[in-house]
Design a protein around this motif. Sequence first.
Motif, PDB file in Angstrom:
ATOM      1  N   VAL A 156      95.269  22.068  14.967  1.00 25.75           N
ATOM      2  CA  VAL A 156      95.784  21.004  15.829  1.00 25.75           C
ATOM      3  C   VAL A 156      94.900  20.929  17.072  1.00 25.75           C
ATOM      4  O   VAL A 156      94.770  21.899  17.818  1.00 25.75           O
ATOM      5  CB  VAL A 156      97.248  21.271  16.230  1.00 25.75           C
ATOM      6  N   ASN A 157      94.279  19.789  17.303  1.00 24.08           N
ATOM      7  CA  ASN A 157      93.403  19.605  18.447  1.00 24.08           C
ATOM      8  C   ASN A 157      94.173  19.739  19.753  1.00 24.08           C
ATOM      9  O   ASN A 157      95.252  19.168  19.896  1.00 24.08           O
ATOM     10  CB  ASN A 157      92.735  18.226  18.359  1.00 24.08           C
ATOM     11  N   TYR A 158      93.620  20.514  20.685  1.00 21.85           N
ATOM     12  CA  TYR A 158      94.290  20.674  21.980  1.00 21.85           C
ATOM     13  C   TYR A 158      93.268  20.672  23.103  1.00 21.85           C
ATOM     14  O   TYR A 158      92.101  21.010  22.920  1.00 21.85           O
ATOM     15  CB  TYR A 158      95.145  21.942  22.013  1.00 21.85           C
ATOM     16  N   THR A 176      88.557  29.558  38.222  1.00 19.19           N
ATOM     17  CA  THR A 176      89.522  29.521  37.130  1.00 19.19           C
ATOM     18  C   THR A 176      89.054  28.581  36.026  1.00 19.19           C
ATOM     19  O   THR A 176      89.182  28.865  34.833  1.00 19.19           O
ATOM     20  CB  THR A 176      90.906  29.082  37.647  1.00 19.19           C
ATOM     21  N   HIS A 177      88.508  27.440  36.433  1.00 16.02           N
ATOM     22  CA  HIS A 177      87.971  26.462  35.473  1.00 16.02           C
ATOM     23  C   HIS A 177      86.877  27.109  34.617  1.00 16.02           C
ATOM     24  O   HIS A 177      86.870  26.973  33.382  1.00 16.02           O
ATOM     25  CB  HIS A 177      87.417  25.261  36.242  1.00 16.02           C
ATOM     26  N   ALA A 178      85.949  27.832  35.263  1.00 19.23           N
ATOM     27  CA  ALA A 178      84.846  28.459  34.548  1.00 19.23           C
ATOM     28  C   ALA A 178      85.339  29.543  33.589  1.00 19.23           C
ATOM     29  O   ALA A 178      84.876  29.641  32.441  1.00 19.23           O
ATOM     30  CB  ALA A 178      83.847  29.043  35.547  1.00 19.23           C
ATOM     31  N   LYS A 179      86.283  30.356  34.034  1.00 20.71           N
ATOM     32  CA  LYS A 179      86.822  31.415  33.183  1.00 20.71           C
ATOM     33  C   LYS A 179      87.567  30.827  31.989  1.00 20.71           C
ATOM     34  O   LYS A 179      87.468  31.336  30.869  1.00 20.71           O
ATOM     35  CB  LYS A 179      87.771  32.306  33.996  1.00 20.71           C
ATOM     36  N   THR A 180      88.290  29.748  32.229  1.00 24.18           N
ATOM     37  CA  THR A 180      89.039  29.102  31.147  1.00 24.18           C
ATOM     38  C   THR A 180      88.090  28.497  30.125  1.00 24.18           C
ATOM     39  O   THR A 180      88.301  28.607  28.912  1.00 24.18           O
ATOM     40  CB  THR A 180      89.972  28.020  31.719  1.00 24.18           C
ATOM     41  N   ALA A 181      87.030  27.868  30.606  1.00 22.60           N
ATOM     42  CA  ALA A 181      86.035  27.278  29.701  1.00 22.60           C
ATOM     43  C   ALA A 181      85.386  28.350  28.828  1.00 22.60           C
ATOM     44  O   ALA A 181      85.170  28.145  27.622  1.00 22.60           O
ATOM     45  CB  ALA A 181      84.978  26.527  30.508  1.00 22.60           C
ATOM     46  N   ALA A 190      89.898  23.694  20.066  1.00 16.36           N
ATOM     47  CA  ALA A 190      89.952  23.368  21.496  1.00 16.36           C
ATOM     48  C   ALA A 190      88.968  22.263  21.845  1.00 16.36           C
ATOM     49  O   ALA A 190      87.803  22.308  21.473  1.00 16.36           O
ATOM     50  CB  ALA A 190      89.654  24.608  22.329  1.00 16.36           C
ATOM     51  N   HIS A 191      89.448  21.251  22.572  1.00 17.48           N
ATOM     52  CA  HIS A 191      88.576  20.218  23.124  1.00 17.48           C
ATOM     53  C   HIS A 191      87.757  20.853  24.243  1.00 17.48           C
ATOM     54  O   HIS A 191      88.301  21.609  25.056  1.00 17.48           O
ATOM     55  CB  HIS A 191      89.440  19.078  23.668  1.00 17.48           C
ATOM     56  N   PRO A 192      86.461  20.584  24.323  1.00 14.85           N
ATOM     57  CA  PRO A 192      85.622  21.320  25.276  1.00 14.85           C
ATOM     58  C   PRO A 192      85.848  20.986  26.745  1.00 14.85           C
ATOM     59  O   PRO A 192      85.564  21.817  27.613  1.00 14.85           O
ATOM     60  CB  PRO A 192      84.197  20.934  24.848  1.00 14.85           C
ATOM     61  N   GLU A 193      86.348  19.784  27.036  1.00 11.12           N
ATOM     62  CA  GLU A 193      86.493  19.386  28.440  1.00 11.12           C
ATOM     63  C   GLU A 193      87.825  19.848  29.004  1.00 11.12           C
ATOM     64  O   GLU A 193      88.892  19.557  28.452  1.00 11.12           O
ATOM     65  CB  GLU A 193      86.367  17.873  28.604  1.00 11.12           C
TER      66      GLU A 193
END
Length: 216
Positions: A156-158, A176-181, A190-193
Amino acid sequence: MTECVVSPEEEHEQWIEAGRLLFAGPIEFERGVVSMDALPDGDLPEVAFAGRSNVGKSSLINALTGRLKLARASTEPGRTRELNFFRMGDRLRLVDLPGYGYAKAPKAEIGRWTALTRDYLRGRQSLKRVILLIDGRHGLKPDDKDVMDALDTAAVNYQLVLTKGDKVKPTELAETHAKTAAAIAKRPAAHPEIIATSSETGLGIEALRAEIAALA
């Protein structure tokens, strides 16, 4: 014949406008669902919102739609105990899923809506994407990773969206954004953005509307 080439900037602005128009149109609560046989017909694409209790899911839905009380926000975590469907004319449905990780409810009731959510996510062909909300103050938690594991397994795409971006310093939010990516880089569904948002300041709201418009 000269081919018309649209620049990335122009394409971006086109999707921003498409998102604005989509969310400026009709939006209404359609139904709350407590069993799979009560689901609406799968005649429209659906985008579901999931996340830990108290992640700001209802507030984000209200910010996206510009309706302050469309999704009922509560000071008590875990109040959403059914699948709430919101119809956007003949274009799309938004689905507000029960929060996970906390709820003041009997274990049997928690088990019931957890199973309902799992069955919906695994078997709904009209579901185009799950918007998985992550608290921008804290980043990924074990419960979030469990949900991502389940979505990867079910194919399932998320897409991960950071909430409460106004509650932390920009440098901390960027970290946080960088760690999550990095954490989702090799996850197959997972959608990359990743989009950082704030229901209070409007951060990221246009970008998320544009992403949803592309799915409609």
